[in-house]
Design a protein around this motif. Structure first.
Motif, PDB file in Angstrom:
ATOM      1  N   GLU A  86       0.832  -1.193   0.000  1.00  0.00           N
ATOM      2  CA  GLU A  86       0.000   0.000   0.000  1.00  0.00           C
ATOM      3  C   GLU A  86       0.877   1.258   0.000  1.00  0.00           C
ATOM      4  OE1 GLU A  86      -3.373   2.042  -0.417  1.00  0.00           O
ATOM      5  OE2 GLU A  86      -3.160  -0.147  -0.415  1.00  0.00           O
ATOM      6  N   GLY A  87       2.021   1.201   0.675  1.00  0.00           N
ATOM      7  CA  GLY A  87       2.940   2.326   0.679  1.00  0.00           C
ATOM      8  C   GLY A  87       3.456   2.633  -0.722  1.00  0.00           C
ATOM      9  N   LEU A  88       3.715   1.603  -1.515  1.00  0.00           N
ATOM     10  CA  LEU A  88       4.147   1.793  -2.902  1.00  0.00           C
ATOM     11  C   LEU A  88       3.059   2.486  -3.714  1.00  0.00           C
ATOM     12  CD1 LEU A  88       5.943  -1.617  -3.622  1.00  0.00           C
ATOM     13  CD2 LEU A  88       7.016   0.633  -3.364  1.00  0.00           C
ATOM     14  N   ARG A  89       1.812   2.094  -3.488  1.00  0.00           N
ATOM     15  CA  ARG A  89       0.717   2.727  -4.234  1.00  0.00           C
ATOM     16  C   ARG A  89       0.611   4.207  -3.875  1.00  0.00           C
ATOM     17  NH1 ARG A  89      -2.267  -1.088  -6.783  1.00  0.00           N
ATOM     18  NH2 ARG A  89      -2.275  -3.209  -5.894  1.00  0.00           N
ATOM     19  N   GLU A  90       0.793   4.521  -2.568  1.00  0.00           N
ATOM     20  CA  GLU A  90       0.679   5.919  -2.147  1.00  0.00           C
ATOM     21  C   GLU A  90       1.783   6.766  -2.753  1.00  0.00           C
ATOM     22  OE1 GLU A  90       0.727   5.751   2.070  1.00  0.00           O
ATOM     23  OE2 GLU A  90      -1.355   4.983   2.241  1.00  0.00           O
ATOM     24  N   ARG A  91       2.958   6.148  -3.011  1.00  0.00           N
ATOM     25  CA  ARG A  91       4.055   6.901  -3.615  1.00  0.00           C
ATOM     26  C   ARG A  91       3.938   6.967  -5.131  1.00  0.00           C
ATOM     27  NH1 ARG A  91       7.258   3.930   0.176  1.00  0.00           N
ATOM     28  NH2 ARG A  91       8.017   2.585  -1.521  1.00  0.00           N
ATOM     29  N   GLY A  92       2.864   6.376  -5.673  1.00  0.00           N
ATOM     30  CA  GLY A  92       2.640   6.446  -7.124  1.00  0.00           C
ATOM     31  C   GLY A  92       3.230   5.300  -7.909  1.00  0.00           C
ATOM     32  N   ASP A  93       3.763   4.242  -7.242  1.00  0.00           N
ATOM     33  CA  ASP A  93       4.306   3.064  -7.929  1.00  0.00           C
ATOM     34  C   ASP A  93       3.236   1.969  -7.996  1.00  0.00           C
ATOM     35  OD1 ASP A  93       6.752   4.226  -8.316  1.00  0.00           O
ATOM     36  OD2 ASP A  93       7.589   3.476  -6.422  1.00  0.00           O
TER      37      ASP A  93
END
Length: 641
Positions: A86-93
């Motif tokens: 989920e952290g990757l999604r929040e950073r746009g990845d």
């Protein structure tokens, strides 16, 4: 040459199309007696393929463990897998997050080499077990094939013994030998190289296809897109190359027949200056074999590169679609890796099956030639319980006998004759009169088409051929010796074990003992099948000694003195006279001066018995015998002049 019922005989050219399916099924039925070994072969093959198919999936799991360790080592410790994604999604990845959502990693933890090592050991054990099972399957396959070829050779040998003389009269010897040797060897090589591999390939296709659908039905369907193209290529190439394999083996048979004839008659070829013609015919037959072989091998040889091209198309499609599925998180890298291996495994057996087409086509072409031989019309079977004369005295009677080679062309018509035991019957007449045919009927090499022949009152047709021929001895103009010692050649005439003393006694009776003892090893001198170590007259004396050992009640003597010197001719005449003493004898006479003492002289013309009587009765009658006698006397006078 057309045989009975319109069957094509040997030596015919290859216009007739081949029944590939029928011959192939019949060849497979030859394997049925080895059912137990076949089941072992199939069961071991299934186990080997199942373990081999499981291998890539296990290796895929090891890849996933390594990749999960690499990913986890790069993630902050203390987070859960879901939180890291989920952290990757929040950073746009989002793309990377989708891919890692299918990876079972633990943030902060690197590669678990213990677990990876355990998985690799399992994979190693699986592959080792697969190899051992394949060894068992290969051994069973080898046993099945060799036992099958052993039986097939026995069938061919037994069939050759049951074929009538007319079959060999119509067939070229080299062609028969080619079928009994080259074609059987080709079938054996074909089955050795293709049967086990073919079964393994088919099982691999089924197992790999199941694993592919289990991993990803979509990718499996993508991989199957190229299958119809593979089938179409294989079918088209096979259809074009199959007739060429038929022609290849037919050309092989004709070339072998020519070589055998030229080798057997090499002396005559040189005497008449026919080396050039023989070489020209060899060149033509060799060229025909080259053309047929080149077209067959090239036609089937293009199969493999075409199938490799189709396989590479399949690889590209799977790699592209699989990469997209990994990027979307639907599949893991290990699963795609395993799938790509499966796609290769799926394409490889397809390519192997297609590339084996030339072997299979060649083997089935040879199998059909063997089956043509096995299906040839046989001589009539012997009676179940053959009749036997009470005592072999040598009485022979021909009762209104008729015979014809061609149903439309009469040869012998309504021939009757009674021969008392111990009588000497001479058969004379011009070439083609039917003298040898009459002897062939007596021996049942041919069956009469009308009337009957009796021996000591028993119909010859009611006797078994072995019993009939056991009571008849033959000394022919064309001598035959097999590769072995002179003693073994003489003993060949006995139906029981004989001693060296009996062999030497037979040789002395045939006036052969003296020249045999002058040879380097005496009776143990080895001669080849052409009798190269002895002269023509000496070979004849050996065959007469052979007839002495058989101790027959009836003798068939074909005068064989035309190609020997005067002294040897006298020895042969004495030996034949001694052999015929006290026995019923039929003498095919070429020199009328040698049969003046015959009890009965049969004069034949065009298959008919035109005169019958003694020399003193026939000569004054001025008929056919008198004309033959006068012609020989006039020839003798001319030779003296």
């Amino acid at each position: 040459m057309a045989g009975p019922g319109g069957r094509m005989m040997m030596g015919q050219s290859g216009e007739r199309s081949m029944d590939f399916k029928g011959s192939g099924r019949r060849l497979l039925r030859q394997l049925l007696p080895e059912k137990a070994a076949l089941w072992v072969m199939v069961a071991a093959g299934v186990g080997s393929v199942a373990l081999s198919v499981a291998g890539p999936w296990i290796l895929g799991k090891a890849t996933d463990l390594v990749f999960a360790g690499v990913v986890g080592r790069e993630m902050p410790d203390g987070l859960s897998r879901e939180e890291a994604v989920e952290g990757l999604r929040e950073r746009g990845d989002g793309g990377l997050a989708d891919m890692l959502s299918a990876v079972d990693f633990t943030p902060g933890r690197g590669i678990d080499f213990t677990t990876v090592g355990g998985v690799l050991l399992v994979a190693l054990a699986v592959f080792a077990a697969a190899g051992l099972l394949m060894l068992v399957s290969t051994r069973a396959s080898t046993r099945v094939i060799n036992r099958t070829m052993y039986r097939m050779r026995e069938e061919v040998q037994a069939k050759l013994a049951r074929l009538p003389l007319s079959y060999f009269d119509q067939a070229r010897r080299g062609e028969v030998l080619s079928r009994a040797t080259n074609d059987i060897d080709n079938i054996s090589q074909t089955m050795q190289q293709s049967m086990g591999q073919l079964i393994n390939s088919l099982l691999t296709i089924v197992g790999v296809l199941a694993m592919m659908f289990w991993i990803s039905p979509l990718l499996a369907l993508v991989a199957l897109v190229t299958v119809p193209l593979s089938v179409a290529v294989a079918a088209r190439v096979g259809k074009l190359s199959q007739p060429q394999f038929v022609r290849q083996w037919q050309s092989t048979g004709r070339l072998n027949a020519h070589i055998e004839e030229m080798y057997s008659g090499h002396t005559l070829v040189k005497v008449f200056g026919r080396q050039g013609q023989a070489a020209q015919e060899f060149a033509e037959q060799n060229e025909a074999l080259y053309e047929a072989g080149f077209r067959a091998q090239f036609g089937s040889g293009v199969m493999q590169p075409l199938m490799y091209f189709v396989s590479n198309l399949n690889y590209v499609l799977v790699a592209v679609v699989g990469g997209l599925r990994v990027a979307s998180g639907t599949l893991t890298i290990g699963e795609v890796q395993a799938f790509i291996q499966y796609s290769r495994q799926f394409s490889m057996p397809l390519t192997q099956v297609a590339s084996m087409a030339n072997l299979v086509q060649s083997g089935v072409a040879s199998a059909e030639r063997i089956f043509d031989l096995l299906d040839a019309e046989e001589q009539a079977p012997d009676p179940v319980r053959g009749a036997r004369p009470g005592q072999a005295r040598g009485a022979v009677a021909l009762e209104r006998v008729s015979f014809r080679y061609d149903p439309l062309k009469p040869l012998i018509e309504d021939l009757s004759l009674a021969v008392e035991p111990g009588q000497k019957v001479a058969i004379v007449g011009p070439t083609g009169a039917g003298k040898t045919t009459l002897v062939n009927l007596l021996m049942r090499f041919y069956e009469v088409t009308g009337g009957r022949i009796t021996l000591d009152g028993v119909d010859a047709a009611a006797m078994s051929r072995d019993d009939l021929r056991a009571g008849i001895g033959m000394v022919l103009q064309d001598t035959w010796l097999f590769g072995g010692t002179i003693a073994e050649n003489i003993a060949y005439g006995a139906s029981r074990e004989v001693t060296r003393e009996e062999i030497e006694a037979a040789a002395r009776a045939a006036h052969a003992d003296r020249f045999v003892r002058t040879l380097p090893d005496g009776y143990d001198t080895v001669v080849d099948d052409e009798g190269a170590a002895v002269s023509a007259g000496e070979k004849q004396l050996i065959t007469i000694a052979r007839a002495f050992l058989s101790d027959p009640a009836i003798l068939v003597l074909d005068e064989a003195t035309s190609s020997v010197d005067t002294r040897t001719e006298v020895l042969i005449q004495k030996a034949m006279a001694r052999l015929a003493h006290g026995r019923t004898s039929f003498v095919i006479a070429h020199r009328l001066s040698t049969i003046r003492d015959a009890d009965v002289i049969l004069v034949m013309e065009n298959g008919a018995l035109v005169e019958q009587g003694t020399h003193e009765e026939l000569l004054p009658a001025g008929g056919a015998y008198a004309r033959l006698y006068a012609a020989q006397f006039a020839q003798a006078v001319a030779e003296v002049d």
